[in-house]
Motif scaffolding. Structure first.
Motif, PDB file in Angstrom:
ATOM      1  N   UNK A  65     -26.851 -52.064   6.525  1.00 46.71           N
ATOM      2  CA  UNK A  65     -26.608 -52.547   7.889  1.00 46.71           C
ATOM      3  C   UNK A  65     -27.867 -52.436   8.730  1.00 46.71           C
ATOM      4  N   UNK A  66     -28.578 -51.331   8.604  1.00 51.54           N
ATOM      5  CA  UNK A  66     -29.808 -51.145   9.378  1.00 51.54           C
ATOM      6  C   UNK A  66     -30.849 -52.192   8.998  1.00 51.54           C
ATOM      7  N   UNK A  67     -30.987 -52.464   7.712  1.00 46.27           N
ATOM      8  CA  UNK A  67     -31.943 -53.474   7.264  1.00 46.27           C
ATOM      9  C   UNK A  67     -31.573 -54.853   7.803  1.00 46.27           C
ATOM     10  N   UNK A  68     -30.287 -55.209   7.727  1.00 45.04           N
ATOM     11  CA  UNK A  68     -29.857 -56.523   8.203  1.00 45.04           C
ATOM     12  C   UNK A  68     -30.082 -56.669   9.707  1.00 45.04           C
ATOM     13  N   UNK A  69     -29.782 -55.626  10.456  1.00 41.31           N
ATOM     14  CA  UNK A  69     -30.008 -55.660  11.906  1.00 41.31           C
ATOM     15  C   UNK A  69     -31.492 -55.833  12.209  1.00 41.31           C
ATOM     16  N   UNK A  70     -32.331 -55.122  11.471  1.00 42.77           N
ATOM     17  CA  UNK A  70     -33.777 -55.224  11.683  1.00 42.77           C
ATOM     18  C   UNK A  70     -34.285 -56.631  11.380  1.00 42.77           C
ATOM     19  N   UNK A  71     -33.581 -57.346  10.507  1.00 45.59           N
ATOM     20  CA  UNK A  71     -34.020 -58.685  10.114  1.00 45.59           C
ATOM     21  C   UNK A  71     -33.313 -59.791  10.896  1.00 45.59           C
ATOM     22  N   UNK A 121     -18.516 -36.111   9.627  1.00 48.09           N
ATOM     23  CA  UNK A 121     -19.558 -36.083  10.665  1.00 48.09           C
ATOM     24  C   UNK A 121     -20.798 -36.853  10.235  1.00 48.09           C
ATOM     25  N   UNK A 122     -21.108 -36.812   8.963  1.00 48.16           N
ATOM     26  CA  UNK A 122     -22.253 -37.563   8.453  1.00 48.16           C
ATOM     27  C   UNK A 122     -22.009 -39.057   8.624  1.00 48.16           C
ATOM     28  N   UNK A 123     -20.794 -39.497   8.334  1.00 47.73           N
ATOM     29  CA  UNK A 123     -20.454 -40.914   8.501  1.00 47.73           C
ATOM     30  C   UNK A 123     -20.506 -41.305   9.974  1.00 47.73           C
ATOM     31  N   UNK A 124     -19.973 -40.456  10.827  1.00 44.75           N
ATOM     32  CA  UNK A 124     -19.973 -40.755  12.259  1.00 44.75           C
ATOM     33  C   UNK A 124     -21.394 -40.872  12.799  1.00 44.75           C
ATOM     34  N   UNK A 125     -22.280 -40.007  12.335  1.00 53.35           N
ATOM     35  CA  UNK A 125     -23.658 -40.067  12.818  1.00 53.35           C
ATOM     36  C   UNK A 125     -24.381 -41.307  12.312  1.00 53.35           C
ATOM     37  N   UNK A 126     -24.061 -41.749  11.097  1.00 48.26           N
ATOM     38  CA  UNK A 126     -24.643 -43.011  10.620  1.00 48.26           C
ATOM     39  C   UNK A 126     -24.211 -44.158  11.535  1.00 48.26           C
ATOM     40  N   UNK A 127     -22.913 -44.222  11.834  1.00 53.77           N
ATOM     41  CA  UNK A 127     -22.422 -45.284  12.710  1.00 53.77           C
ATOM     42  C   UNK A 127     -23.034 -45.193  14.099  1.00 53.77           C
ATOM     43  N   UNK A 128     -23.173 -43.996  14.619  1.00 56.95           N
ATOM     44  CA  UNK A 128     -23.759 -43.846  15.946  1.00 56.95           C
ATOM     45  C   UNK A 128     -25.180 -44.393  15.995  1.00 56.95           C
ATOM     46  N   UNK A 129     -25.927 -44.190  14.943  1.00 55.33           N
ATOM     47  CA  UNK A 129     -27.282 -44.730  14.893  1.00 55.33           C
ATOM     48  C   UNK A 129     -27.261 -46.253  14.852  1.00 55.33           C
ATOM     49  N   UNK A 130     -26.327 -46.819  14.125  1.00 57.75           N
ATOM     50  CA  UNK A 130     -26.222 -48.279  14.057  1.00 57.75           C
ATOM     51  C   UNK A 130     -25.764 -48.866  15.387  1.00 57.75           C
ATOM     52  N   UNK A 152     -26.496 -55.749  18.248  1.00 56.81           N
ATOM     53  CA  UNK A 152     -25.818 -56.714  17.388  1.00 56.81           C
ATOM     54  C   UNK A 152     -24.993 -56.053  16.294  1.00 56.81           C
ATOM     55  N   UNK A 153     -24.670 -54.781  16.486  1.00 57.07           N
ATOM     56  CA  UNK A 153     -23.782 -54.089  15.543  1.00 57.07           C
ATOM     57  C   UNK A 153     -22.450 -53.807  16.204  1.00 57.07           C
ATOM     58  N   UNK A 166     -31.052 -51.594  -1.206  1.00 59.38           N
ATOM     59  CA  UNK A 166     -30.556 -52.493  -0.162  1.00 59.38           C
ATOM     60  C   UNK A 166     -31.498 -53.683   0.025  1.00 59.38           C
ATOM     61  N   UNK A 167     -32.780 -53.526  -0.293  1.00 67.39           N
ATOM     62  CA  UNK A 167     -33.671 -54.683  -0.277  1.00 67.39           C
ATOM     63  C   UNK A 167     -33.217 -55.699  -1.324  1.00 67.39           C
ATOM     64  N   UNK A 168     -32.810 -55.220  -2.487  1.00 66.84           N
ATOM     65  CA  UNK A 168     -32.288 -56.117  -3.509  1.00 66.84           C
ATOM     66  C   UNK A 168     -31.041 -56.847  -3.037  1.00 66.84           C
ATOM     67  N   UNK A 169     -30.130 -56.124  -2.388  1.00 70.06           N
ATOM     68  CA  UNK A 169     -28.917 -56.760  -1.862  1.00 70.06           C
ATOM     69  C   UNK A 169     -29.286 -57.814  -0.817  1.00 70.06           C
ATOM     70  N   UNK A 170     -30.198 -57.434   0.076  1.00 72.73           N
ATOM     71  CA  UNK A 170     -30.612 -58.369   1.136  1.00 72.73           C
ATOM     72  C   UNK A 170     -31.132 -59.672   0.536  1.00 72.73           C
ATOM     73  N   UNK A 171     -31.949 -59.596  -0.490  1.00 72.24           N
ATOM     74  CA  UNK A 171     -32.506 -60.799  -1.099  1.00 72.24           C
ATOM     75  C   UNK A 171     -31.440 -61.604  -1.832  1.00 72.24           C
TER      76      UNK A 171
END
Length: 337
Positions: free
Chosen positions: A18-24, A41-50, A55-56, A226-231
């Motif tokens: 998600x972070x890569x896609x947003x950056x692109x 809490x780890x999942x929540x913090x990932x979402x908070x960063x996104x 556009x997220x 995730x670069x592979x997925x993006x491509x």
């Protein structure tokens, strides 16, 4: 601006993708159940960063809740769906097999139904190297038969591949399945070996080393993955008119716009060498508790990544020492060690 629906957006891989896609320049709609399989809490913090990105959009919901997932998809109209959400883990499938049926079978069926109704331009779904099961010839290629899964987790992912192929055939739904190989890196899952090893080395507690360390894995750094997925997003499969049109390495189906792609580092690394890389990054030796092979596990995995290179021109390149240094640095900062 293209919109991508990412299931499992608060997960390890979903967060990085998600972070890569947003950056692109993509708009990303995240859907995650925030289950307590590991520290929420780890999942929540990932979402908070996104969510710091305009556009997220995040929605909390279970894959099994078809109406909620459908309503979100109809509201946001994604052109692409990347289905990462799943019940992960080989060992946990012995304790709670129903979770794999609910999330991986019922949940993935719901994603397929949503993709069919929307007529998305490309559906990408996560599979796993575990589907290669008892296969012994390596490196594993996408054309290998995968009829010997060794865990319910692997079986559920193999079932996903079969389900997706049928939808691709029946509805002309361009579908790419990607098989992951032992992903590691910052913001990782606490149940995974690299995370547990680092924690235990830094705390001077013993680490469990299975099969006496005689194991090999194709360790793939998460940003490479995730670069592979993006491509691959830009490489939707189409139904070939004849087999002669495709590469001999291509797993494209003769009956559907459907393809399977390995995403790995393309080399097998001995588990003991991986542990030594963690020791060097941590600056201390591990106390090793050698144990026999675990039920449902395999002795080695190793990806042939020829098809990924042919489709995208890309091959993961992060070597284990470099990737482990980045993970340990993140771990120390995140936990204040």
């Amino acid at each position: 601006m293209r919109t991508v629906l990412v299931t499992g957006s608060a997960g390890f891989i979903g967060y990085h993708l998600s972070r890569l896609l947003l950056d692109e320049g993509f708009a990303v709609v995240g859907y995650d159940g925030m289950t307590d399989y590991y520290d929420v809490r780890l999942k929540e913090q990932r979402h908070q960063r996104l969510l710091q990105h305009q556009h997220f959009r995040a929605e909390i919901g279970m894959l099994e809740d078809f109406e909620q997932l459908r309503e979100l998809a109809l509201d946001t109209r994604p052109e692409i769906i990347v289905h990462l959400a799943a019940q992960a883990g080989v060992r946990y499938s012995f304790e709670n097999p129903r979770a794999y049926v609910d999330a991986n079978l019922v949940g993935s069926f719901n994603v397929l139904e949503v993709a069919r109704e929307l007529g998305v331009g490309h559906l990408l779904m996560a599979s796993t190297s575990s589907v290669y099961g008892a296969n012994e010839a390596m490196p594993f290629t996408e054309l290998d038969k995968c009829d010997t899964p060794l865990s319910l987790y692997a079986a559920s992912k193999k079932a996903n591949e079969a389900m997706a192929h049928s939808y691709a055939h029946l509805w002309g739904l361009p579908t790419t399945m990607f098989r992951f190989f032992t992903v590691y890196g910052p913001w990782g899952r606490p149940d995974m070996a690299f995370f547990k090893f680092t924690k235990e080395v830094l705390e001077d507690t013993p680490i469990d080393v299975y099969n006496d360390g005689d194991m090999y894995r194709d360790f793939t750094f998460v940003t490479d993955l995730v670069r592979g997925i993006r491509l691959l997003l830009d490489t939707p499969p189409s139904l070939p008119e004849g087999r002669g049109e495709t590469s001999p390495h291509d797993s494209i189906s003769p009956a559907a716009p459907y393809r399977v792609v390995n995403i790995g580092n393309g080399e097998k690394v001995r588990l003991l060498d991986f542990i030594e890389a963690i020791e060097r990054a941590c600056g201390r030796k591990a106390v090793r508790n050698y144990l026999p092979m675990q039920k449902g596990d395999v002795q080695a995995t190793w990806a042939d990544t020829t098809l990924l290179r042919e489709l995208t021109g890309y091959a993961p390149q992060t070597r284990v020492p470099e990737g482990i240094e980045q993970f340990v640095a993140w771990y120390r900062e995140y936990y204040g060690v």
